[in-house]
Scaffold this active site. Structure first.
Site, PDB file in Angstrom:
ATOM      1  N   MET A   1     -17.162  10.986 -17.458  1.00  0.00           N
ATOM      2  CA  MET A   1     -16.414  12.742 -16.575  1.00  0.00           C
ATOM      3  C   MET A   1     -15.085  11.674 -15.679  1.00  0.00           C
ATOM      4  O   MET A   1     -14.710  11.870 -16.159  1.00  0.00           O
ATOM      5  CB  MET A   1     -18.028  13.361 -16.481  1.00  0.00           C
ATOM      6  CG  MET A   1     -18.690  13.902 -16.894  1.00  0.00           C
ATOM      7  SD  MET A   1     -18.223  14.653 -18.187  1.00  0.00           S
ATOM      8  CE  MET A   1     -17.460  16.674 -17.169  1.00  0.00           C
TER       9      MET A   1
ATOM     10  N   GLY B   1       2.327 -18.868  12.615  1.00  0.00           N
ATOM     11  CA  GLY B   1       1.898 -18.927  14.105  1.00  0.00           C
ATOM     12  C   GLY B   1       2.974 -18.662  14.928  1.00  0.00           C
ATOM     13  O   GLY B   1       3.383 -18.879  15.944  1.00  0.00           O
TER      14      GLY B   1
ATOM     15  N   PHE C   1      -1.000 -13.057   6.336  1.00  0.00           N
ATOM     16  CA  PHE C   1      -2.196 -13.273   7.947  1.00  0.00           C
ATOM     17  C   PHE C   1      -2.444 -14.760   7.472  1.00  0.00           C
ATOM     18  O   PHE C   1      -3.411 -15.094   7.762  1.00  0.00           O
ATOM     19  CB  PHE C   1      -3.318 -12.010   7.167  1.00  0.00           C
ATOM     20  CG  PHE C   1      -2.646 -10.604   6.408  1.00  0.00           C
ATOM     21  CD1 PHE C   1      -1.402 -10.179   7.876  1.00  0.00           C
ATOM     22  CD2 PHE C   1      -2.738 -10.242   5.916  1.00  0.00           C
ATOM     23  CE1 PHE C   1      -1.689  -8.805   7.109  1.00  0.00           C
ATOM     24  CE2 PHE C   1      -2.774  -9.283   5.491  1.00  0.00           C
ATOM     25  CZ  PHE C   1      -1.721  -8.246   5.810  1.00  0.00           C
TER      26      PHE C   1
ATOM     27  N   GLU D   1       1.186 -12.963  15.814  1.00  0.00           N
ATOM     28  CA  GLU D   1      -0.490 -13.049  16.465  1.00  0.00           C
ATOM     29  C   GLU D   1      -1.558 -12.393  17.142  1.00  0.00           C
ATOM     30  O   GLU D   1      -2.772 -12.464  17.308  1.00  0.00           O
ATOM     31  CB  GLU D   1      -1.237 -14.952  16.477  1.00  0.00           C
ATOM     32  CG  GLU D   1      -0.359 -14.987  14.539  1.00  0.00           C
ATOM     33  CD  GLU D   1      -0.446 -16.679  14.790  1.00  0.00           C
ATOM     34  OE1 GLU D   1      -1.075 -17.737  14.713  1.00  0.00           O
ATOM     35  OE2 GLU D   1       0.472 -17.581  15.785  1.00  0.00           O
TER      36      GLU D   1
ATOM     37  N   CYS E   1       0.342  -1.600   0.143  1.00  0.00           N
ATOM     38  CA  CYS E   1       0.149   0.549   0.061  1.00  0.00           C
ATOM     39  C   CYS E   1       0.668   1.187  -0.088  1.00  0.00           C
ATOM     40  O   CYS E   1       0.214   2.342  -0.347  1.00  0.00           O
ATOM     41  CB  CYS E   1      -0.855   0.220   1.123  1.00  0.00           C
ATOM     42  SG  CYS E   1       0.218  -0.088   2.480  1.00  0.00           S
TER      43      CYS E   1
END
Ligand SMILES: Cc1cc2nc3c(=O)[nH]c(=O)nc-3n(C[C@H](O)[C@H](O)[C@H](O)COP(=O)(O)OP(=O)(O)OC[C@H]3O[C@@H](n4cnc5c(N)ncnc54)[C@H](O)[C@@H]3O)c2cc1C
Ligand code: FES
Length: 1296
Positions: free
Chosen positions: A229, A1046, A765, A1227, A81
């Protein structure tokens, strides 16, 4: 056009680019705006300067301060990101070199990050802002901790640090150094002889007219061609719904449509103005005009702040918005209530219509005459006795379509409270904006009083008909929102009437907060961690908050993800065809049309798999039968991604449904459709204990699943080398060994022919543990069959559909307790919805059962678990592995016990918590000291008790807003119950120049694993980190590596790296001893000349763990991680919205190898957990079709959702079992998100008590606005007639 190429190619869905244009006609200066790359059509960029992240700075030249600060403030983890974040901040700075924090929040509102939890990203942006709100700058210039010493100081013996980065390192920001707007573009903009632009594509003609006349001619000539547009409706429909337009007319930027005209009676805004420009115009009007004239403007501004994100508002135009007539439009209901007028124009002339007339016909086409278009919108001033308000409720505050919205106005007869005119418009309740016109008519002449309200609500409910099968939220909630909004409108107007004329009664004090929206404020963070021992060598980076190894590359866009690798010769793209049925026989697969499609090379099916199509129960291609919607049936290989996708749509499959079709857990229980044996642990004598308790509560809790929503979807590139059946695979995965295994099995070759490489991936994840193996094997089979390299990147919608997610669960519990809150017995049964294949479901189930006692010492405890086999895509690993779902149930029953006993939940938690060394339910000894330390510090440092008292006071004084607070303890475990799965290896080379290459079996997913490995190698070899490089993970360098999951990535790979480094140092030791004053390079060179090997493998055998399920005893996990989290929220009882004020997390980190990385993991996991428990809701049809397949429908938290105050402290403890006495924290933070859930539940409890509902209740997860609102039972919820469920089929069902 090179820049344009970059936009589409480099910056994927969430990419933001900065666009600069020269709008002569409006502002007379350059304007910069951020835009969503994937909706920006290249043709629309003519005359603009486009800046992508590569354009603002790079490592090769000079990095931009925005990029530097983003990286150094630890605002990047996986980095996917980061270019978008950098560009949003950059664009803000181009327009406002010293922005306000509000502007920063707004600029980032449209960007999503799944890793960081946003806090550090904001922190980097704040360094440019006018207010020195950064913690380190408050007051004396010291950390704000100094000022709050009394409140927040920890044990003085523990030296705590608060600075995760050094601000003095930042290069200053000098706006004068930014590039100028290209002079040739200025000349182009000023050229009076502009020419119509024609862009001819393969199938599309794009025309950009240069004058209004020309536009009107074109409009008349091509009445069905869209006027593109902002392209945010047309573009989205083309992408998502496959709409096709052979001719596009685009007057974007046409001066005639971009104007504003302030008049005495209102403002006229050109249809071509963007919604951001509209916001600026109205803000200006509000600042200039008296308050009574700007009521409509203020109502519009409220929605213009939260409608979509800033990038979309920068693109979307007023004309396009009005014309789209979206049912969810936030602007149209308010314009209609404010009696706005549309100025329409065609070759035949101009005319005006009231905007509300648009909503009396089903389609705009019927409203507009041929050749007509919207020229501008006139928004009149409001008048003294007129009141205009707007309302909206969405799943998330920003960037989410409204579940229901409304624009309402009332005009009274001068000097009275008698209704002269009333307008009530609602959105998201019908095909377009809906007017309650009958109600309005009937209420004319009535006084504004409670009687009118009562009748009005009844009439609105009768008039606004919402089909029970409507998509989205339930009808009951939607109807409740319509009446709740009407009620808030009633109160708002009543209050204003009173202010105008004292003789009209005011509203009660206790109702005032109902009128206030939650503010969007810039969050403030505070991070505390143990300082490094002052005696530690300055060269040793262990314990320091070192920036992510790839941080700068992330922020400059130079970090390479696999889809960034340029196209290679003969490369083909793969697209998959998936099942549309949940359980059916495949009768036929017709690929003939797909094969004829341009660019298609081949279609691959199960028959083409040379080896195993079904490996370990996981199926590559469905053959005779499909077992879920989204199962891959075949794939199409073609020259481009677009061709592959389009051809995939041509494959025709016929099915015959097979019974039973099992979608929900309840259906699975009914059909006894289970996988594996039941898992059970028991301690004490549960049945006997239930006979001796004061109270018993029996109930059930449903916890919904979760989509991983990693920013980079599953991606792989496969290259057949052309000899010996070798296949080289580049893949984003947490488990290269598994990819190698599946590919070898699918191709029927030994594993040594498959070379699997993994450099980095944009988040994982848990979602990239097992699934990449199937996808990699599918791509490899295609490569094998076609002989071509294969590029296979899943679109977001396919990724969400195919790859499964977190297991939804259903838990049925019975809890027995004494009147004082002491729990004596628990009997709990968990059912997981595992989906159609086993995947990791057995391990998830084991984790739920083993960890389900959380921090509580319950003397008689029985926990059983079953995995349900259903016809849903196979669910898989997800951060926390079942713990976040299972333990939510535990805290739910604790809360229920507290309510029943009339005690505060924190008392019951405290009373039942492990206090002294003890054994778990599976008889593992442990010492809960760190748990108690976290709990105690969290209670104290969050000022829990005083805030509890303040909340009680607040709740007494407010009827419709309630506050809640919760503190949640956590006993979590890292690792896995199988020693072999925690073994790890490494390979470390020292080259003759002294540089070091470290390789290990762990994968860099954004969690900073490689950064920590460099820190470890640096300490062990006693050389600066700059000597050490870590390139990639590969099956060719470290074989048979375990998965990176884990929370044990650093633990096990760190040990292996340490081992290799120690071996090397031992070899160098005699040389060093001989030349102690020498340099590292000298020693290395000497070693080489003495023929001493400079390469070593390192190994870690794994933690000794086991679980004996027969005996129900074991040591399944190497160690515990403890923590406590406290959150405070306010809920809006009328809408279901909530606001998170503050979160404090105290996490037992033992010794942190890298506090920046660890705090980043905790914060990121917390926000992900908060998403699981609040906004993230997966929706399925009764036939098992996943509806929520993209960011439009599935809402992960944005920057607006994070706590206003976000405090994280790493608590020191000892953990001799792990490297440097550290703990795995990847985690644990996830479950801390449940403190938000239970704070909401606390507030809901207060609302229920106010209405006399004193009985215990449980809450399912997620606590969406709908669940919150409907749990706050009141006259509005009770008034809603419930449609008879047997008379219709619901749009969606719960699968938990
Ligand atoms: C990610 C995303 C989030 C969004 N969130 C929200 C939200 O929260 N709330 C909300 O209300 N909306 C939301 N929207 C919708 C958005 O507001 C509209 O898509 C947008 O306003 C349309 O304007 P546009 O200029 O992009 O239209 P375009 O896509 O360019 O055109 C749309 C239609 O309007 C017609 N048209 C355009 N201009 C004229 C004109 N002058 N006269 C006649 N016809 C014309 C075109 O022919 C076309 O059919 C969202 C959109 C996206 C993509
Ligand atoms: S760092 Fe933001 S998505 Fe990974």
């Amino acid at each position: 056009m090179a820049n344009s190429y970059t936009i589409d190619w480099l910056i994927y869905y969430y990419g933001t680019v900065s666009i600069t244009y020269f709008p002569l006609y409006y502002l007379k200066h350059y304007s910069h705006y951020s835009a969503t790359a994937c909706l920006t059509s290249i043709c629309s960029l003519h005359g603009t300067a486009v800046t992508t992240v590569e354009g603002i700075g790079s490592i090769k030249t000079r990095i931009h301060p925005v990029q530097e600060r983003l990286a150094k403030c630890h605002g990047t983890q996986c980095g996917f990101c980061s270019p978008g974040m950098a560009m949003s901040i950059y664009t803000l700075l181009r327009n406002h070199p010293i922005p306000s924090t509000e502007q920063l929040m707004e600029a980032l509102g449209g960007n999503l990050c799944r890793c960081t939890g946003y806090r550090p990203i904001l922190e980097s942006g704040k360094t440019f802002c006018e207010e020195p709100t950064v913690c380190q700058l408050q007051g004396t210039g010291k950390c704000c901790m100094d000022q709050e010493e009394n409140q927040y100081s920890l044990n003085k013996k523990e030296e705590m640090c608060t600075e995760l980065y050094d601000k003095s390192e930042f290069q200053p920001y000098d706006p004068s150094q930014e590039p100028i707007f290209p002079p040739e573009l200025i000349r182009m903009a000023e050229d009076p002889q502009k020419k119509t632009l024609y862009f001819h594509g393969e199938k599309v003609l794009w025309i950009s007219p240069v004058s209004l006349n020309e536009l009107l001619e074109l409009r008349m000539k091509y009445p069905t061609a869209p006027l593109v547009m902002g392209n945010t409706t047309v573009g989205l429909n083309m992408k998502v719904k496959g709409e096709f337009h052979p001719l596009i007319i685009s007057p974007i930027g046409l001066p005639a449509l971009n104007f504003v005209d302030f008049k005495d009676d209102g403002v006229t805004i050109g249809a071509g103005c963007s919604l951001s420009e509209m916001k600026e115009i109205l803000t200006h009007a509000v600042s200039e005009e008296p308050k009574e004239k700007t009521k409509t403007y203020r109502a519009l501004l409220k929605h213009l702040r939260t409608l979509a994100g800033q990038q979309i508002r920068n693109m979307a135009t007023l004309g396009g918005h009005v014309a789209s007539k979206h049912d969810y439009s936030d602007i149209n209901p308010v314009l209609a209530a404010g009696k706005a007028i549309l100025n329409l124009i065609s070759k035949d002339g101009e005319r005006q219509i009231l905007i509300e007339e648009l909503f009396t016909t089903p389609s705009l086409k019927e409203e507009l005459r041929p050749g007509e278009l919207i020229f501008s919108v006139f928004v009149p001033h409001s008048r003294k006795w007129e009141f205009v308000f707007s309302y909206r409720q969405a799943q998330r505050m920003e960037n989410a379509f409204a579940i229901v919205n409304a624009g309402m106005s009332v005009h009274f007869e001068e000097g009275t409270n008698i209704i002269q005119d009333l307008k009530l418009f609602f959105g998201s309740v019908g095909p377009t904006t809906v007017s309650a016109s009958k109600t309005c008519k009937q209420l004319i002449g009535r006084q504004w009083n409670d009687e009118m309200l009562r009748d009005g609500i009844r009439m609105v409910l009768e008039e606004i008909f919402i089909l029970p099968t409507t998509a989205g939220a339930t009808v009951k909630y939607k109807k409740t929102l319509t009446t709740s909004f009407f009620f808030i409108f009633y109160l708002s107007v009543k209050k204003e009437l009173h202010e105008l004329e004292q003789r009209y009664p005011d509203i009660p004090e206790t109702s005032i907060s109902a009128l206030e929206d939650f503010p969007i404020k810039i969050p403030e963070g505070r991070e505390m961690f143990q300082c490094v021992d002052p005696h530690q060598s300055p060269q040793d980076p262990v314990g320091h908050p070192v920036m992510h190894q790839s941080g700068i590359k992330h922020a400059t866009g130079e970090a390479v993800y696999y889809d960034d690798i340029p196209q290679v010769d003969k490369e083909l793209h793969l697209a998959v065809v998936t099942s549309t049925r949940a359980h059916a026989k495949i009768l036929s697969i017709d690929i003939s049309e797909a094969l004829k499609f341009p660019g298609v090379v081949d279609v691959i099916t199960a028959k083409d798999v040379p080896g195993e199509n079904n490996h370990e129960g996981e199926i590559l291609y469905a053959e005779d039968e499909v077992i879920c919607v989204g199962q891959i049936i075949c794939s199409v290989a073609a020259d481009t991604h677009a061709h592959a996708r389009q051809a995939a749509e041509k494959v025709k499959i016929t099915y015959e449904d097979v019974e039973p079709r099992i979608i929900t857990i309840e259906e699975a229980i009914e059909h006894k459709s289970f996988m594996f044996e039941e898992k059970k642990i028991e301690k004490g004598n549960v049945d006997k204990a239930f006979k001796h308790v004061d109270e018993i509560i029996e109930d059930e809790v449903h916890v919904g699943g979760q989509e991983h929503f990693y920013m980079e979807t599953q991606t792989t590139l496969v290259f057949p080398t052309g000899e010996d059946n070798e296949m080289v695979i580049f893949i984003g995965t947490q488990f290269p060994t598994h990819v190698q295994d599946f590919t070898a099995a699918a191709l029927g070759v030994p594993r040594n022919k498959i070379m699997c490489h993994m450099k980095r991936t944009g988040g994982a994840f848990g979602g990239k543990v097992t699934k990449p193996a199937l996808l990699g094997a599918i791509a490899a089979v295609a490569a094998h069959k076609t002989g071509h390299p294969i590029r296979f990147m899943l679109e977001r919608c396919d990724d969400m559909l195919i790859t499964g997610g977190r297991h939804p669960i259903l838990a049925k519990f019975k809890v027995g307790f004494m009147k004082n809150g002491k729990i004596k017995a628990v009997d709990i049964q968990y059912f997981t919805n595992a989906g159609c294949t086993a995947d990791e479901s057995e391990m998830v189930l084991e984790f739920i059962v083993l960890k389900s006692e959380n921090a509580y010492d319950i003397p008689n405890f029985r926990c059983r678990g079953r995995a349900c086999k259903t016809n849903l895509p196979s669910n898989t690993a997800f951060r926390g592995f079942g713990f976040p779902q299972g333990t939510l149930v535990v805290e739910n029953y604790i809360t229920a016990v507290a309510i029943k006993c009339g005690l505060l939940p924190e008392k019951v938690r405290d009373m039942n918590m492990y206090k002294t060394p003890n054994t778990t339910a599976y008889k593992e000894p442990f010492n809960p000291e760190p748990l108690l330390k976290c709990w105690k510090q969290c209670l104290e440092k969050s000022s829990f008790q005083s805030r509890r008292t303040a909340i009680e006071e607040f709740n007494k004084k407010n009827d419709w807003k309630k506050r809640g607070i919760a503190i949640i303890p956590m006993k979590f475990t890292v690792g896995v119950p199988h020693t072999s799965e925690s073994q790890a290896a490494s390979l470390v080379h020292i080259y003759q120049d002294g540089s070091v290459l470290v390789t290990h079996g762990g994968c860099e997913l954004g969690q900073g694993l490689h950064t920590k490995m460099i820190q470890i190698a640096s300490r062990e070899l006693k050389i600066p980190s700059s000597y050490i490089h870590l390139s990639e993970t590969s099956t060719t360098t470290v074989p048979n590596a375990s998965y990176t999951a884990g929370s044990m990535g650093t633990d096990i790979n760190g040990r292996a790296v340490q081992n290799a480094c120690q071996t090397l140092l031992k070899r160098l030791d005699p040389i060093i001893k001989k030349n102690p004053k020498g340099k590292w390079e000298d020693w290395v060179s000497q070693a080489f000349s003495e023929s001493i090997s400079l390469s070593a493998t390192g190994y870690f055998r794994g933690y000794k763990t086991y679980m004996d399920w027969e005996k129900e005893v074991g040591h399944p996990y190497p160690y515990f991680v403890y923590g406590a989290g406290c959150s405070e929220v306010e809920i809006d009882c009328l809408t279901g919205a909530h606001k998170l004020f503050r979160t404090d997390i105290f996490m037992d980190a033992a010794f942190s190898i890298n506090p920046a990385v660890d705090i980043g993991q905790i914060e990121g996991a917390f926000i992900q957990g908060m998403g699981l428990y609040t906004t993230e809701e997966l929706k399925y049809s009764p036939e098992g079709v996943l509806y929520t397949r993209g960011p439009d429908d599935y809402k992960i938290p944005t920057v607006t959702e994070i706590p206003e105050k976000f405090y994280v402290t790493l608590v020191h403890s000892r953990n001799p079992i792990a490297i440097y006495s550290s703990k795995g924290l990847g985690e644990a933070g996830m479950f801390m998100g449940s403190s938000v859930f239970f704070a909401i539940m606390d507030a809901v409890g207060a609302a229920r008590r106010k209405r006399g509902l004193m009985e215990p209740f449980t809450m399912n997860s997620p606590a969406t606005p709908e669940l919150i609102r409907m749990s706050c039972v009141d006259q509005f919820t009770e008034q809603i007639h419930r449609d008879d469920p047997s008379t219709f089929k619901s749009w969606s069902i719960h699968v938990s």
